[in-house]
Design an enzyme around this catalytic site. Structure first.
Site, mmCIF file in Angstrom:
data_model
loop_
_atom_site.group_PDB
_atom_site.id
_atom_site.type_symbol
_atom_site.label_atom_id
_atom_site.label_comp_id
_atom_site.label_asym_id
_atom_site.label_seq_id
_atom_site.Cartn_x
_atom_site.Cartn_y
_atom_site.Cartn_z
ATOM 1 N N TYR A 238 -78.372 -6.477 -63.268
ATOM 2 C CA TYR A 238 -77.134 -6.874 -62.609
ATOM 3 C C TYR A 238 -76.624 -8.201 -63.167
ATOM 4 O O TYR A 238 -75.435 -8.345 -63.495
ATOM 5 C CB TYR A 238 -77.390 -6.975 -61.108
ATOM 6 C CG TYR A 238 -76.164 -7.205 -60.257
ATOM 7 C CD1 TYR A 238 -75.267 -6.176 -59.995
ATOM 8 C CD2 TYR A 238 -75.922 -8.452 -59.680
ATOM 9 C CE1 TYR A 238 -74.152 -6.376 -59.189
ATOM 10 C CE2 TYR A 238 -74.808 -8.656 -58.874
ATOM 11 C CZ TYR A 238 -73.931 -7.623 -58.635
ATOM 12 O OH TYR A 238 -72.828 -7.833 -57.839
ATOM 13 N N SER B 50 -69.926 -12.418 -59.621
ATOM 14 C CA SER B 50 -70.959 -12.642 -58.608
ATOM 15 C C SER B 50 -71.613 -13.981 -58.873
ATOM 16 O O SER B 50 -71.559 -14.499 -60.003
ATOM 17 C CB SER B 50 -72.011 -11.527 -58.692
ATOM 18 O OG SER B 50 -73.163 -11.840 -57.924
#
Length: 280
Positions: free
Chosen positions: A149, A136
């Site tokens: 995250y 990501s």
């Protein structure tokens, strides 16, 4: 005609995993599509002669071993592993409980490690293979409300970057994929868990961020089907990239982080260079 390869894809019950499975099948490859619910995976991907669906919870190493064994039994080997399965625990660090943080890292970091550990002996024996790991832009640059995250995604980046030279002598390549905002299900209620507000100092910002992200769900600019097609094409290259910035916003994140690092390296260059022993 594309040379037929065998793809093992995690998290193929919904979102980007479904698109990757469909793109690989459309390109003439064999696909083993996995998820926690094999029936849901089969329903999402559809019927195909070159498709095998298997139950695989990436947090369970035994599931990973069994999925690899089934893949080899069906197709004879594994050419491409796509580490795609994931979830999202969002919130300010102080409001995320330790269990949520551990769950995030267990799924996003240890999960891919479990599957990769099961796959690598097969690829080493073949002296070929590719590991595609969906990271990501949060693995390139951290941001507010993404502490757990980003911690997991930064871990993915460091793990893959370090693993790459270890397995390169066996003909195994790696590719990290850093998507920006794509219209997947990551921000849906099924994928995102928000920390329970508990600290007044964060309450106003929490309310605004949650409202903004929920309003963005289903409206992200990136097309996951186009990303899936791009990954199939990149995997077929003789020299696939070790990192792929997926989306114009991802390119901007890469460039901003590179510029920030250069500026930080220069900011105290003389002091940084003065820290050796005097006799060196």
């Amino acid at each position: 005609m594309t040379e037929k390869k065998t793809w093992l894809i995690t998290g193929a019950g919904r979102g980007l995993g479904v698109d990757i499975a469909k793109a690989a099948l459309a390109a003439g490859h064999a696909v083993v599509a996995t998820g926690r619910d094999a029936a849901k995976v089969a329903a999402a991907v559809g019927d195909h002669d070159n498709l095998l669906t298997i139950k695989l919870d990436v947090t369970r190493s035994q599931d990973a071993k069994e999925a690899v064994e089934a893949t080899v039994a069906k197709f004879g080997g594994i050419d491409i592993l796509v580490n795609n399965a994931g979830n999202f625990f969002a919130g300010f660090f102080e409001e995320l409980d330790p269990g949520q943080v551990r769950n995030q890292i267990e799924t996003l970091l240890f999960g891919p490690m479990n599957v990769t550990r099961a796959v690598l002996p097969v690829m080493r024996k073949q002296r070929s293979g590719m590991l595609i790991t969906i990271s990501s832009t949060a693995g390139i640059a951290g941001q507010m409300f993404c502490t757990a995250y980003a911690a997991a995604k930064f871990g993915i980046e460091g793990w893959m970057e370090s693993l790459a030279p270890e397995i390169a002598p066996f003909g195994i390549r790696t590719m990290l994929v850093e998507p920006g905002f794509f219209r997947t299900e990551l921000l849906s209620n099924d994928s995102t868990t928000y920390a329970q507000p508990a600290i007044d100092d964060y309450a106003e910002k929490t309310k605004g961020i949650v409202a903004s992200w929920k309003s963005m769900d289903g409206k992200q600019g990136g097309d996951p089907a186009k990303l899936a097609d791009a990954l199939v094409k990149l995997a077929a290259l003789n020299e696939p990239p070790t990192r792929f910035a997926a989306g114009a916003d991802a390119v901007q994140t890469f460039e901003a982080k590179a510029n920030t690092l250069l500026a930080q390296a220069q900011a105290h260059r003389a002091l940084s260079a003065s820290l050796a022993y005097d006799d060196v």
